[in-house]
Design an enzyme around this catalytic site. Structure first.
Site, PDB file in Angstrom:
ATOM      1  N   ASN A  82       0.956  -1.289   0.182  1.00  0.00           N
ATOM      2  CA  ASN A  82      -0.196   0.086   0.082  1.00  0.00           C
ATOM      3  C   ASN A  82       1.058   1.755  -0.325  1.00  0.00           C
ATOM      4  O   ASN A  82       0.916   1.777  -1.482  1.00  0.00           O
ATOM      5  CB  ASN A  82      -1.093  -0.285   1.260  1.00  0.00           C
ATOM      6  CG  ASN A  82      -1.986   0.988   1.152  1.00  0.00           C
ATOM      7  OD1 ASN A  82      -2.162   1.805   0.480  1.00  0.00           O
ATOM      8  ND2 ASN A  82      -2.847   0.477   1.295  1.00  0.00           N
ATOM      9  N   ASP A  83       1.538   1.732   1.526  1.00  0.00           N
ATOM     10  CA  ASP A  83       2.247   2.571   0.973  1.00  0.00           C
ATOM     11  C   ASP A  83       3.309   2.864  -0.041  1.00  0.00           C
ATOM     12  O   ASP A  83       3.960   4.123   0.128  1.00  0.00           O
ATOM     13  CB  ASP A  83       2.936   3.075   2.485  1.00  0.00           C
ATOM     14  CG  ASP A  83       1.514   3.203   3.629  1.00  0.00           C
ATOM     15  OD1 ASP A  83       0.504   3.730   3.186  1.00  0.00           O
ATOM     16  OD2 ASP A  83       1.427   2.526   4.787  1.00  0.00           O
TER      17      ASP A  83
END
Lengths: 471, 96
Positions: free
Chosen positions: A396-397
């Site tokens: 994600n990040d």
């Protein structure tokens, strides 16, 4: 005293130091890495042999007690070594970081125990030897308690971060208390058990206090730092004991561990001081929302599978979510099907994918993925413009373009994989939740991105099925 | 040991560690951390020396603890590192 024993002891220590360095050197390339750890293992056996060969040279009082001491040593070796060997063989690859943390803490504890034996014995070290013993004891004890906290946090048996007002002041006071007690031990010719015990207690307390406020996301950097700490402690105790093999092995690990720590911190776009003294890893949710995130589109697993089947090039971006779902095997099955259909498949690994740098490589290797399909961020990041499909799984990040564009984002400036530049992006994601840093992901709202919601294992199984059905 | 000689040893060992790690691809960072973790398990040798030379009960207890922890560090570090590295293989050595 035997005239043959002494040189032989020295040679064993020398062989150990040499084999450790050669082993580390071989560990720096995937093809020779396995032989590297084996060389280092032989070095360890040589080092332990040196300790046994030196037995006849012991002073008379110790020689008299040798049967008892040697029996105790054998029990300790079998218990400690046996337990750790068994755990090391059976621990899940996903739990590797915390296991390394635990073993590392034990090494620090051993260094502290060696120092404690010297400090409480009748013939205390003096001068520089005493200073080295005390410094090694302090660092080793901090590494022990700090590593245990890091282990507990990564293992999930402890809440992520624990902070209170004035915490930094308390930490400084604990450290000062440890230093003052250490100085008192050095000054008094016969320090009592209270003084010595207090010194170790304060050092252990500092390790705990230093690690408690650090968030889970930063834990790998901290483990690496404690790894370097233990190396340093071992090197210092080696000096106090007059054992060059310990000095060399300890210092090599001390400097290598420090460099590794800095590399990791850099990969996360954080300075070491930032990791140790700031409140990241936990906060950040409040900082988002400057840009309204657009609603994400969703896609079926089978559609995504067929898009990959008829693409020229596919890049897979695996994250920790893949490992949590235990879906590496399924993923490799999918990749073999794609390769059989003539699609070029590569893996792109972010430096902090998994729980520590290189962790994802280990998890993929476990599933049988050859390492020449796997590329570092620096090697592959400029090629995303020419990639047909990027498949993000449980990451994600590290693929959030906000790190490039949104100055208010807590992850701004962190190097990311440029998957948004691929023609089409599919993201396999469990649910609508945010990433580890708690930040909205701008990628999900882009026109060329579609979400495939579901458990990674189930989605990949559906993709494999779709490819098989399509022939 | 002579203090100045010790400083030389520390300096050279420090540079060696730095240089050896510097060229390592990040694919190997985790095994390498684990491998260096194994290497400082040599502390078990210091603990063994301390236990062999112990003449008091407190010395024996502390020495025993040191050997216990040091042996765990060395054995666990080796088991984990070897297991990880045994998994790495190139395309050529594949099943097909």
């Amino acid at each position: 005293m035997s005239t043959l024993v002494s040189p032989l002891v020295g040679l064993c220590g020398f062989a150990a130091a040499l084999l450790f360095i050669l082993g580390l050197k071989r560990m720096s390339s995937p093809a020779s890495a396995l032989s590297g750890i084996m060389l280092a293992g032989i070095g360890m056996i040589a080092a332990i042999a040196s300790s046994v060969i030196a037995l006849p040279d012991l002073p008379a009082p110790a020689l008299a007690a040798l049967p008892l001491n040697a029996g105790l040593a054998l029990i300790a070796l079998i218990l400690g070594g046996g337990w750790a060997w068994w755990r090391g063989r059976h621990v899940a690859m996903t739990a590797m970081p915390q296991m390394v943390a635990l073993y590392n803490g034990m090494g620090g504890g051993a260094a502290a125990a060696v120092a404690a034996v010297a400090l409480t014995s009748g013939i205390r070290p003096t001068g520089v030897d005493l200073a080295a013993t005390l410094a090694g004891a302090l660092i080793g004890a901090i590494s022990l308690s700090g590593s245990v906290i890091a282990w507990a946090k990564l293992d999930g048996s402890m809440g992520s971060a624990w902070r209170f007002r004035g915490q930094r002041l308390v930490n400084v006071l604990v450290m000062l208390a440890a230093l003052v007690l250490g100085a008192l031990i050095a000054i008094f010719p016969m320090p009592g058990p209270v003084l010595t015990g207090g010194f170790f207690a304060m050092a252990l307390l500092f390790g705990i206090a230093m690690t408690l406020p650090i968030g889970g996301a930063d834990m790998p950097v901290v483990i690496s730092l404690y790894n370097a700490f233990t190396g340093l402690a071992v090197g210092l105790e080696g000096y106090a004991l007059g054992n060059p093999a310990l000095m060399i092995a300890g210092m090599v690990v001390g400097s290598a561990g420090t460099l590794l720590t800095l590399l990791m911190a850099k990969a996360m776009n954080r300075s070491l001081t930032n990791v140790l003294f700031s409140d990241f890893g936990e906060t950040g949710a409040s900082a988002s929302g400057t840009e309204a995130t657009r609603p994400a589109k969703s896609a079926e697993a089978s559609d995504a599978a067929l898009a990959m089947r008829y693409a020229g090039s596919v890049v897979i971006v695996p994250g920790y979510g893949l490992a949590v779902a235990q879906a590496q095997q399924k993923l490799y099955e999918l990749i073999k099907l794609l390769q059989a259909a003539g699609v070029g498949v590569k893996f792109a690994i972010h430096p902090v994918a998994g729980r520590m740098p290189g962790h994802m490589n280990v998890l993929l290797a476990e599933a049988g993925v050859p390492y020449d399909l796997i590329f570092d961020m620096d090697e592959i990041n400029d090629d995303f413009d020419a990639v047909d499909v990027a498949l993000v799984i449980g990451a994600n990040d590290v693929v959030n373009p906000a790190a490039r564009s949104d100055k208010t984002s807590p992850i701004y400036g962190m190097p990311i994989l440029n998957v948004d530049r691929a023609h089409q992006v599919y993201v396999i994601k469990r649910g609508q939740g945010k990433g580890y840093a708690g930040v909205e992901n701008l990628l999900f709202g882009l026109d060329n991105c579609a979400m495939v919601y579901g458990d990674a294992q189930a989605v990949l199984a559906a993709m494999v099925q779709a490819l098989k059905d399509s022939g | 040991m002579n203090g100045i000689v010790a400083l030389y040893v520390f300096m050279l060992a420090g540079f060696t560690g730095y240089e050896v790690i510097r060229r390592v691809p990040s694919i190997l960072h985790t095994p390498l951390m684990s491998g260096s973790n194994f290497i400082h398990g040599i502390v078990v040798v210091g603990a063994l020396d301390a236990l062999f030379g112990a003449t008091s009960t407190s010395g024996r207890v502390l020495g025993f603890l040191g050997v216990l922890l040091g042996a765990a560090n060395a054995a666990g570090g080796y088991a984990v590192t070897e297991r990880m590295l045994a998994m790495f293989r190139a395309s050529g050595k594949e099943t097909k």
